[in-house]
Design an enzyme around this catalytic site. Sequence first.
Site, short mmCIF file in Angstrom:
data_model
loop_
_atom_site.label_atom_id
_atom_site.label_comp_id
_atom_site.label_asym_id
_atom_site.label_seq_id
_atom_site.Cartn_x
_atom_site.Cartn_y
_atom_site.Cartn_z
N GLU A 121 0.85 -1.36 0.09
CA GLU A 121 0.03 0.04 0.05
C GLU A 121 0.71 1.24 -0.36
OE1 GLU A 121 -2.94 -0.11 3.17
OE2 GLU A 121 -4.23 -1.73 1.81
N GLU A 162 -5.48 -7.67 -1.21
CA GLU A 162 -6.11 -7.44 0.18
C GLU A 162 -7.57 -6.92 -0.32
OE1 GLU A 162 -4.96 -4.55 3.26
OE2 GLU A 162 -3.02 -5.39 2.97
#
Length: 346
Positions: free
Chosen positions: A168, A277
Site C-alpha cells: 500500500e 487485500e
Amino acid sequence: MHTPFVAALALASAVTAGPVAKRAGTQYFGVNIAGFDFGCDTSGSCDVSKAYPPLSALNGADGAGQMQHFVKDDHMNIFRLPVGWQYLVNNKVGGSLDQTNAGKYDQLVQACLQTGATCVIDVHNYARWNGQIVGQGGPSNDQFADLWSQLAKKYASQSKLIFGLMNEPHDLDMTKWAASAQAAVTAIRNAGAKQTILLPGTDYTSAGTFVKNSGPALLGVKNPDGSTTGLVFDVHKYLDSDNSGTHTECTHNNIDDAFSPLADWLRTNKRQALNTETGGGNTASCQKYLCEQIAFVNKNADVFLGYIGWSAGGFDATSYELSETPTKNGNTWTDSVLVKACIKAA
C-alpha cells in the site's frame, strides 16, 4: 487500505505478461496471514517489539494450522505473509537481513510452502521507512533494491513464492515510485530469481484509482531483458463507506467504479493484476457485496489472477473488525462467516 496493528520459467507459464484464455474462476484465492507486520503503521514506522509471529512455536497464533485447514478444508491455494521491513533488518535501513528476525519470518514462509500453496512475501511498509518515502527523500532506491536482492537470493529456488514489493504505497510521485519499483525488479532478476513480482501503485494501490493514478507509470517497469513476463499489478479494494477497511458494514461491490474499468484497462494493455487485500466485517452487507465483487473477479480471470482476503493469522477471531481467523475446537476448524460465504473457488 486497512489500519494494521498497527518464460524460460516454469512459473511464468502460469503467470504471463498478458491475458490468458478465460477460465471458470481465478487461479488463486486465499487469505492473509498477518502478525509479523503488527506494530507497523501507514507512515512506514514499525515498532519491532509489537510484531506478533503467527506461529505456535513462537508463542503466537497457530498460523500454520490455519493455513493447513484453509488448504485441506477450503482448497485455498495462496497466502500472503506481511512483514515489516524494520523487522527483517532489525531496524537498520540498508542493512543485512537479521539472522534472528528473518529466521523467524522464514519459519512462517516454510510453514506456508509446506501446505503446497503459493506464498506471497509482502514487505508491509507503505513505501516508507519511519515516515520517509522510498526514493523520495527516504531510503534510497539502492537500499530498497538491496533488501529485495537479499530476499531474492534467499528464496530464488522456491518456485511457489511471489514477491510483493511493497504494501500500500500512498501519496507518492508515481514517476519516482516507478523508478524505485524498477530498481527492485532489476535486483530480483539479477539475483537469479524468476518468481512473479507484484507491482503496487499509489493511493494504497487502490483498484479504483489504479487506471488513472498508478498504471501509466508502472507500465514502464520491465525485466532486465525488456519483457514484462511475471510482472503483475498489485491492487487492493475494500467495500466500506470510505474504502478504509475499518468498518464492519459494507456499502458497495466495487464493480462499476473499480474492477470493471480496471479489467478493461488490463486487457487493453495485455497485463494482469492480483487483488492481495480485500474484505469486510462478518455481516450480511459484507457477505452480499464481497461475494458480488469476487464473482466479478472470477468471471474476468483472464486479467485477474485472484484475490486474497484480509485477514487471518494473528488477529483475534472475535474482536478484530475484519477477522478471517478460523476458530478451533478440538481438531475441528470453523471459518468466519465471511470466509465461509465468499472466499471460495468459483
